[in-house]
Design a protein around this motif. Structure first.
Motif, PDB file in Angstrom:
ATOM      1  N   LYS A 791       0.669  -1.414  -0.239  1.00 19.55           N
ATOM      2  CA  LYS A 791      -0.194  -0.037  -0.280  1.00 19.55           C
ATOM      3  C   LYS A 791       1.142   0.880   0.099  1.00 19.55           C
ATOM      4  O   LYS A 791       0.629   2.155  -0.625  1.00 19.55           O
ATOM      5  N   SER A 792       1.689   1.643   1.307  1.00 18.19           N
ATOM      6  CA  SER A 792       2.961   2.496   0.612  1.00 18.19           C
ATOM      7  C   SER A 792       3.035   2.649  -0.264  1.00 18.19           C
ATOM      8  O   SER A 792       3.983   3.996  -1.132  1.00 18.19           O
ATOM      9  N   ASN A 799       2.332   9.833  -5.916  1.00 13.98           N
ATOM     10  CA  ASN A 799       2.387  10.907  -5.273  1.00 13.98           C
ATOM     11  C   ASN A 799       3.616  11.232  -6.166  1.00 13.98           C
ATOM     12  O   ASN A 799       3.844  12.271  -6.301  1.00 13.98           O
ATOM     13  N   ASN A 800       4.743  10.238  -6.723  1.00 14.84           N
ATOM     14  CA  ASN A 800       5.750  11.311  -7.183  1.00 14.84           C
ATOM     15  C   ASN A 800       5.308  11.206  -8.607  1.00 14.84           C
ATOM     16  O   ASN A 800       6.969  11.381  -9.488  1.00 14.84           O
ATOM     17  N   MET A 832      -8.490   0.103  -2.707  1.00 16.09           N
ATOM     18  CA  MET A 832      -8.362   1.351  -4.304  1.00 16.09           C
ATOM     19  C   MET A 832      -7.224   1.906  -4.242  1.00 16.09           C
ATOM     20  O   MET A 832      -7.711   3.055  -2.796  1.00 16.09           O
ATOM     21  N   ILE A 833      -6.370   2.697  -4.791  1.00 12.48           N
ATOM     22  CA  ILE A 833      -5.259   3.728  -4.244  1.00 12.48           C
ATOM     23  C   ILE A 833      -5.360   4.781  -5.549  1.00 12.48           C
ATOM     24  O   ILE A 833      -4.661   3.452  -6.658  1.00 12.48           O
ATOM     25  N   ILE A 843     -13.058   7.116  -1.855  1.00 19.23           N
ATOM     26  CA  ILE A 843     -11.266   6.063  -0.948  1.00 19.23           C
ATOM     27  C   ILE A 843     -11.025   7.258  -0.979  1.00 19.23           C
ATOM     28  O   ILE A 843     -11.160   8.338  -1.555  1.00 19.23           O
ATOM     29  N   ASP A 844      -9.456   6.725  -0.584  1.00 18.20           N
ATOM     30  CA  ASP A 844      -8.718   7.788   0.456  1.00 18.20           C
ATOM     31  C   ASP A 844      -7.850   7.865  -1.292  1.00 18.20           C
ATOM     32  O   ASP A 844      -6.686   8.230  -0.934  1.00 18.20           O
ATOM     33  N   ALA A 845      -7.844   9.086  -1.653  1.00 17.22           N
ATOM     34  CA  ALA A 845      -7.728   9.536  -3.005  1.00 17.22           C
ATOM     35  C   ALA A 845      -6.192  10.306  -2.190  1.00 17.22           C
ATOM     36  O   ALA A 845      -5.927  10.894  -1.126  1.00 17.22           O
ATOM     37  N   ILE A 846      -5.102   9.969  -3.499  1.00 18.37           N
ATOM     38  CA  ILE A 846      -3.594  10.875  -2.704  1.00 18.37           C
ATOM     39  C   ILE A 846      -3.636  11.999  -2.953  1.00 18.37           C
ATOM     40  O   ILE A 846      -3.410  13.136  -2.006  1.00 18.37           O
ATOM     41  N   ALA A 847      -4.403  12.844  -4.106  1.00 18.08           N
ATOM     42  CA  ALA A 847      -3.906  14.016  -4.204  1.00 18.08           C
ATOM     43  C   ALA A 847      -5.466  14.317  -5.089  1.00 18.08           C
ATOM     44  O   ALA A 847      -5.670  15.118  -6.506  1.00 18.08           O
TER      45      ALA A 847
END
Length: 922
Positions: A791-792, A799-800, A832-833, A843-847
């Protein structure tokens, strides 16, 4: 006729060796002596080894006795392990018979001890007229028959010289000697060793051992007593071999208590004659196959043993086909799954006919027969029993195979094949002797263990000029001028327990049956251990290492006597410490000594940040012949990733075509679980599910599908002891499947396809990939990459802006969709990422505020620029080697050029197969 009789006095292994054998003089062990005497009385000894049959026959006798005496002393042991208990009881029975005790006669004795009474009752059953069970003659039975026959005196008059003290010999042998004396044979003890009257270190120690004097000895360092010491036995072997090679006139005798190749290998490397050591090992492929074949009887499949069978060098299966099957099992561990069926079909229908067409040695029918025999047979659950005929068929097949093409074999290969055939023959005989019609899993394993034993194999015959040698301390019967005691470590048992109680021993004595006591056995061992020391006349070289075969070794018991005799300071004068450059302090002054040359450690050079390729255009491509610099037939996400971030991997793998060898082992757990998770979700999404699938339907599907999936592709999880992992996997897949279905239903996505090929062009280069899952919603698409865990890691990729694979797939979708979303689904977490939540609400969106279409465009523009830059570097012959130590210098070298490119890595590549080539291993 002169007979030298000793417990370890083999005809081909004794010291000293007589250059001109005395006419009529022979060397015998007790067993060989009995066999030789039997010829004079027409007593035929059983052909081959029948111990396994005797144990099985005695097991049946014990079972018959237990019916009338269920509480006998060995009842519990017999229930736990019938074979081992029968073997122990038979050994005790034979010991009493050898001592002259007639068990059947003693059965009615009123004062018979209970355990002896049980053995006597079993003997009564054996000798009863109504008994249908049989017991083949063992050595004790033959010995008693021979003792009775010798009274006829048909053997020649014998002059027997005993090597061990007569009171320390086994009772049966002593009885035989008494019988021979009656018929006129003479039995004399071996004379005591003569100790030299010189004032040498060796003679002084010998006298101290014999007399027991307490005064410390002063080392003269005259070379008569030498201790070669090193941490490992291989160091001593190399030193000793060089010492022998440098002093060709030196021909000492050699004592090797263990038959191993270490010293022999060192001698042959120095060009010295081969000793012809017969080495025993259970690790030979010809013997390994014997214990592996029973795995084909049982379900669930034992994948590790099946892989081991397929990877054996010597096996009753085609090697070429076995490699294909092993690779299939390594990737997808199970039988009958899609990967396995595809591999078998391609090989049998395409590859095998082609092989048979150009190679006349390929027997197509035989290969098909072998596959059918091993992999298409009926299997039984391990909790069930298998028909005896099925087990017999396995070993009979192996027996017939062991006899095939033996005329084409020679040396160790021929010996190994014969050994395998002999053991298979014993197994077939043993199975035929079993009264049971079915056998359990444990019983089949016990069958193999009953005959599974190493057989000495000589890899090279003794060569002219070899050192005279013996393999046991008691094989030295007379004086030897110079002796090398190789492997001066503890080999013998240093404890002895009586098998009989005091009451039982007293009863045996009252019946004139004298068994050897533990004290007598210990005295005999001490007597034997002293033979090499006392029979050495001029020089004794002791070879002592701390470790043997990588394991810590205990020094020989005589080392304690040696240290007590001289003391540490004086003993140091007699020691050659090989690890300390072999300083000999003059004790080897008369020898040409090995010269030590210091070899400083030379570390590998550190990685260079760039390598200049002299002829980059000569690198081959995916097509035949040279072409433009590394212009592959097509690129993949993996190849592009290597080219962008670690170009050395790209060039070495795709340009030079360097590949790591497959270990053909079962996939690691995380990789296996990932493959299984992929397969289950793929099958789930292929179902005709509507918007109303509920949790129970999802769970029912997972519960139904997992057992068959594991049988076909994850059989290692069906092994004994892995039930907790199976339960966790099922629960994880329940949670993940329902989470994914919920996300699809709540966000109105439908499945466009799973495992879909994605093709197109990237910068004029063909591109191919495969998407795990593609969803559609109106004119929108979503590309999902399924991952087991991490997950991380994948949050960081998004993110990158390093999620290149998903963005490449989005690029290949063309301009038709209004929008192409990308995301990772982490199976083990059921989440889901994604970059934002436009495709999947909640979902927990990155951005969440970023426009994914804009980001995709930026990433692809940088990817194109980086790709062109890397291609230009390779065209100019500049190969970058990016590691943690070179990344800083490389970034400084490139400077502002990197601003318009993807961000480069600053760490070593993960799972780099070329670490040694680029200098990362020290």
């Amino acid at each position: 006729m002169k007979i030298r009789l000793g417990l370890q006095l083999n005809e081909d292994s004794h010291l000293p060796r007589l250059e001109n054998a005395v006419l009529g003089e022979q060397f015998f062990t007790p067993r060989a002596f009995v066999q030789w005497l039997e010829k004079f009385y027409g007593i035929q000894h059983p052909p081959g080894d029948v111990d396994h049959l005797r144990i099985e026959q005695y097991r049946q006798l014990c079972a018959a006795y237990l019916e009338s005496a269920p509480d006998v002393f060995f009842a519990a042991s017999f229930r736990a392990d019938q074979w081992a208990t029968a073997a122990e009881l038979l050994s005790r029975r034979d010991e009493l018979l050898s001592a002259g005790l007639r068990l059947a006669v003693l059965a009615n004795s009123p004062d018979l001890p209970p355990r002896v009474l049980a053995l006597a009752r079993i003997e009564e059953i054996l000798q009863a007229d109504s008994n249908e069970l049989d017991l083949r003659f063992g050595f004790a039975d033959r010995l008693n028959l021979l003792i009775a026959a010798t009274l006829a005196g048909r053997h020649p008059a014998l002059d027997i010289c005993l090597h061990e003290p007569e009171e320390l010999l086994p009772p049966g042998l002593r009885r035989l000697l008494d019988s021979l004396r009656v018929t006129g044979s003479e039995v004399t003890p071996i004379p005591d060793p003569e100790i030299a009257s010189t004032d040498s270190d060796l003679a002084n120690w010998q006298r101290k051992i014999v007399s027991g004097q307490k005064e410390k000895l002063t080392a003269r360092a005259d070379g008569s007593l030498i201790l070669l010491y090193a941490t490992r036995e291989t160091h001593i072997a190399a030193y000793l071999a060089r010492l022998l090679a440098g002093n060709s006139a030196w021909k000492p005798a050699l004592l090797q208590p263990e038959r191993k190749q270490t010293l022999n290998n060192a001698l042959t490397i120095e060009g010295l004659p081969d000793q012809g050591v017969a080495v025993s090992s259970l690790a030979r492929p010809s013997l390994q196959v014997l214990k592996l074949v029973t795995t084909f009887l049982w379900e669930p499949v034992d994948l590790r043993r099946t892989l081991e069978f397929l990877n054996l060098i010597v096996k009753p299966f085609d090697n070429h086909f076995a490699t294909r099957l092993a690779r299939s099992l390594a990737n997808s561990p199970g039988l009958g799954g899609p990967e396995w069926n595809r591999t078998v079909a391609v090989y049998l229908n395409e590859t095998l006919p082609k092989r048979a067409g150009y190679d006349s040695r390929v027997n197509e029918e035989r290969i098909r027969e072998q596959y059918s025999f091993w992999f298409s047979r009926r299997r039984y659950q391990q909790g069930e029993s298998v028909p005896k005929a099925e087990v017999r068929a396995l070993f009979n097949f192996l027996l017939n195979w062991s006899r095939e093409n033996v005329n084409e074999l020679e040396g160790a290969n021929l010996t190994a094949r014969k050994t395998l055939g002999a053991q298979c023959k014993r197994l077939v005989e043993l199975i035929d002797a079993l009264p049971e019609s079915k056998l359990s899993y444990l019983e089949t394993e016990r069958l193999v263990r009953s005959v599974y034993e190493p057989t000495p194999t000589t890899f090279q015959s003794r060569q002219l000029g070899h050192l005279p040698s013996a393999y046991h301390s008691a094989s030295i019967y007379a004086g030897v001028d110079e002796l090398i005691w190789w492997d001066f470590t503890e080999k013998d048992s240093n404890y002895f327990f009586s098998r009989w109680t005091t009451e039982e021993l007293a009863y045996f004595v009252s019946q004139h049956g004298h068994l050897l006591s533990p004290k007598q056995k210990n005295d005999r061992q001490v007597w034997q251990q002293l033979r090499p020391l006392l029979h050495s006349r001029k020089r004794l070289v002791l070879c002592l290492s701390e470790r043997v075969d990588g394991s810590e070794a205990l020094p020989h018991a005589l080392l304690g006597d040696l240290e007590a005799a001289f003391g540490a300071e004086e003993l140091a004068k007699l020691t050659v410490n090989i690890d300390d450059s072999g300083s000999a302090h003059g004790i080897l002054a008369n020898f040409v000594q090995p010269v030590f040359k210091p070899e400083p450690i030379q570390p590998l050079p550190k990685p260079r940040m760039q390598v200049q390729l002299k002829r980059p255009s000569h690198l081959t491509t995916g097509r035949a012949g040279p072409s433009e610099t590394l212009q592959r037939e097509y690129e993949t996400p993996t190849s592009l990733d290597k080219l962008i971030y670690y170009p050395h991997q790209y060039v070495l793998q795709y340009g030079l075509r360097l590949r790591p060898n497959d270990l053909l082992s079962v996939a690691a757990d995380n990789r296996l679980l990932g493959n299984l998770g992929h397969r289950l979700i793929e099958s789930l999404l292929e179902q005709k599910m509507d918007d109303h699938w509920d949790r129970r339907q999802c769970y029912d599907f997972v519960d139904y599908y997992v057992p068959e999936l594991l049988r076909q592709e994850g059989a290692v999880l069906l092994e004994y002891g892995r039930e907790p992992e199976r339960v966790i996997f099922t629960q994880t897949m329940r949670r993940a499947a329902w989470s994914l279905i919920t996300l699809l239903q709540d966000n109105h996505w439908t499945v466009k396809g799973t495992e879909l090929d994605v093709e197109g062009y990237f910068q004029d280069s063909p591109f191919k990939g495969r998407a795990d899952l593609i969803l559609e919603r109106g004119n929108e698409l979503a590309i999902i990459d399924l991952k087991w865990r991490g997950k991380s890691v994948f949050r960081s990729l998004i993110n990158n802006r390093e999620d290149l694979q998903l963005n490449l797939y989005a690029e290949m979708m063309g301009e038709t969709p209004d929008s192409v979303h990308t995301a990772y689904f982490i199976i083990s977490d059921g989440i889901m990422i994604a970059r934002n939540d436009q495709a999947f609400q909640g979902i927990d969106a990155i951005a969440p505020d970023e426009d994914h279409a804009v980001i995709q465009k930026e990433i692809l523009n940088k990817l194109r620029a980086t790709y062109d830059w890397r291609r230009e570097q390779l065209a100019q012959g500049q190969l970058e080697v990016r590691t943690e130590s070179t990344s800083g210098a490389l970034d400084d070298l490139y400077g502002p050029v990197l601003n318009d490119l993807l961000e480069m890595k600053s760490s070593d590549a993960n799972w780099d197969d070329f670490r040694t080539l680029i200098g990362l291993l020290e």
